[in-house]
Write a protein that holds these residues in place. Structure first.
Motif, PDB file in Angstrom:
ATOM      1  N   ASN A  87      -8.669  63.177  52.798  1.00  0.00           N
ATOM      2  CA  ASN A  87      -8.350  62.277  51.680  1.00  0.00           C
ATOM      3  C   ASN A  87      -6.838  61.987  51.686  1.00  0.00           C
ATOM      4  O   ASN A  87      -6.063  62.631  52.394  1.00  0.00           O
ATOM      5  CB  ASN A  87      -8.825  62.882  50.348  1.00  0.00           C
ATOM      6  CG  ASN A  87      -8.189  64.227  50.077  1.00  0.00           C
ATOM      7  OD1 ASN A  87      -6.971  64.373  50.175  1.00  0.00           O
ATOM      8  ND2 ASN A  87      -9.018  65.213  49.770  1.00  0.00           N
ATOM      9  N   LYS A  89      -4.412  62.574  49.739  1.00  0.00           N
ATOM     10  CA  LYS A  89      -3.489  63.641  49.343  1.00  0.00           C
ATOM     11  C   LYS A  89      -3.241  64.616  50.490  1.00  0.00           C
ATOM     12  O   LYS A  89      -2.117  64.986  50.802  1.00  0.00           O
ATOM     13  CB  LYS A  89      -4.078  64.388  48.153  1.00  0.00           C
ATOM     14  CG  LYS A  89      -3.140  64.402  46.937  1.00  0.00           C
ATOM     15  CD  LYS A  89      -3.713  65.289  45.859  1.00  0.00           C
ATOM     16  CE  LYS A  89      -4.292  64.472  44.723  1.00  0.00           C
ATOM     17  NZ  LYS A  89      -5.128  65.257  43.823  1.00  0.00           N
ATOM     18  N   ARG A  90      -4.338  65.064  51.131  1.00  0.00           N
ATOM     19  CA  ARG A  90      -4.225  66.074  52.183  1.00  0.00           C
ATOM     20  C   ARG A  90      -3.756  65.486  53.505  1.00  0.00           C
ATOM     21  O   ARG A  90      -3.233  66.204  54.345  1.00  0.00           O
ATOM     22  CB  ARG A  90      -5.596  66.728  52.417  1.00  0.00           C
ATOM     23  CG  ARG A  90      -5.888  67.808  51.444  1.00  0.00           C
ATOM     24  CD  ARG A  90      -6.794  68.856  52.080  1.00  0.00           C
ATOM     25  NE  ARG A  90      -6.859  70.011  51.209  1.00  0.00           N
ATOM     26  CZ  ARG A  90      -7.488  70.012  50.039  1.00  0.00           C
ATOM     27  NH1 ARG A  90      -8.105  68.927  49.630  1.00  0.00           N
ATOM     28  NH2 ARG A  90      -7.498  71.093  49.292  1.00  0.00           N
ATOM     29  N   PRO A  92      -1.760  62.328  54.269  1.00  0.00           N
ATOM     30  CA  PRO A  92      -1.065  61.094  53.868  1.00  0.00           C
ATOM     31  C   PRO A  92      -0.818  60.130  55.022  1.00  0.00           C
ATOM     32  O   PRO A  92      -0.774  58.924  54.815  1.00  0.00           O
ATOM     33  CB  PRO A  92       0.261  61.596  53.278  1.00  0.00           C
ATOM     34  CG  PRO A  92       0.388  63.016  53.708  1.00  0.00           C
ATOM     35  CD  PRO A  92      -0.952  63.545  54.058  1.00  0.00           C
TER      36      PRO A  92
END
Ligand code: CU
Length: 308
Positions: A87, A89-90, A92
């Motif tokens: 995703n 967030k994990r 970038p």
């Protein structure tokens, strides 16, 4: 987001688990005997009463369900892993590559192998339904992983089923007898055959003997349309084509009424041309057919105990 998704999934599987015993009891209601028609809450195939349906059930339970489960679990795990690991967030900075030869080989070869695993027994089951027994040929029965061990006697009876718009005509070819089978409307069903299922109960059932190989020749009115003759408990489904005579067979080990439906979309009353086959003991059949020859279908039917 992920947590919400997982909570939703948990709720779905919990609901499914809570539902399972209720579904199982709906299946057990008939104590193993085949009701010959779908029942409320049913989640499996209709119970088998013929060698062909035995092989279909074995194929479904032994190969198809495991294959489907494997694919569902694999895709679900991959999806969840990607949602979790890649995703925004994990991860970038997304990777920029577009090809991976190894992955492409795996996702091409794996489905081919799976299709071959499915195809081999599938063709066996299909050819069994389309090959009338001669008393020598071996059939798969429930042993779909073998090369066939089951012997089935040659047909003792030939039935010709003709799809009309929108009902079925039957002929006892050897005895030169015929009957027409028409669905009972609700008024007639509730007054004449209240115990029989709605939209499946008919005026005249096709009567055949138990433990006997029955050859079924299937066609349709030459001026009509294509239908299909199908009885789930027998494991048979074959097209009824104008101007063509198709052939299949069944050998029922249980007595009772087994229902099917036209299974090829054929016009406005497609949903209202059920098939009802009443399997009786050999003695009952002999009496029935003698009375049919001497009189008519109603006289013959009167020799059988009425089934409500
Ligand atoms: Cu139809």
């Amino acid at each position: 987001m992920t947590g919400q998704f997982l909570r939703k999934m948990g709720a779905i599987s919990a609901a499914a688990m809570a539902l399972a015993p209720a579904l199982a009891s709906a299946q057990d209601e008939f104590g193993g005997a085949s009701p010959g028609h779908p029942v409320a809450g049913q989640y499996h195939l209709q119970p088998s009463v013929t060698p062909i349906m035995d092989s279909i059930v074995a194929f479904h339970d032994g190969i198809l369900m495991w294959t489907i489960t494997f694919i569902v679990v694999l895709v679900l795990v991959l999806l969840m892993w990607i949602v979790y690991r890649y995703n925004a967030k994990r991860n970038p900075v997304p990777a920029g590559f577009t090809h991976n030869t190894m992955v492409e080989i795996v996702w091409t070869v794996l489905p081919i192998v799976m299709l071959i695993i499915i195809a081999i027994p599938s063709f066996g089951v299909l050819s069994d339904q389309l090959t009338t027994p001669d008393g020598e040929r071996k059939y798969l029965g429930s042993n779909i992983f073998s090369f066939g061990e089951l012997e089935v006697p040659a047909p003792e009876l030939t039935i010709k089923a003709t799809g009309q718009q929108w009902y079925w005509d039957y002929e006892y070819v050897d005895d030169d007898l015929a009957l027409t089978q028409i669905m009972l409307n609700e008024e007639d069903r509730t007054s004449k055959k209240p115990g029989q299922p709605r939209l499946l109960a008919v005026d005249n059932e096709l009567v055949v003997p138990v433990d006997t190989t029955v050859r079924v020749q299937v066609t349709a009115d030459p001026m009509g349309v294509i239908h299909a003759f199908a009885v789930p408990s027998f494991g048979i489904k074959i097209d009824a084509v104008p101007g063509r005579l198709n052939e299949t067979w069944f050998n029922s080990r249980e007595t009772g009424i087994f229902y099917g439906q036209c299974s090829e979309l054929c016009g406005k009353d497609h949903a209202f041309m059920p098939i009802a086959v009443r399997v009786v003991t050999k003695e009952q059949y002999a009496t029935f057919i003698a009375a049919f020859k001497a009189g008519d279908y109603n006289a013959a039917n009167a020799t059988l105990a009425a089934v409500q």
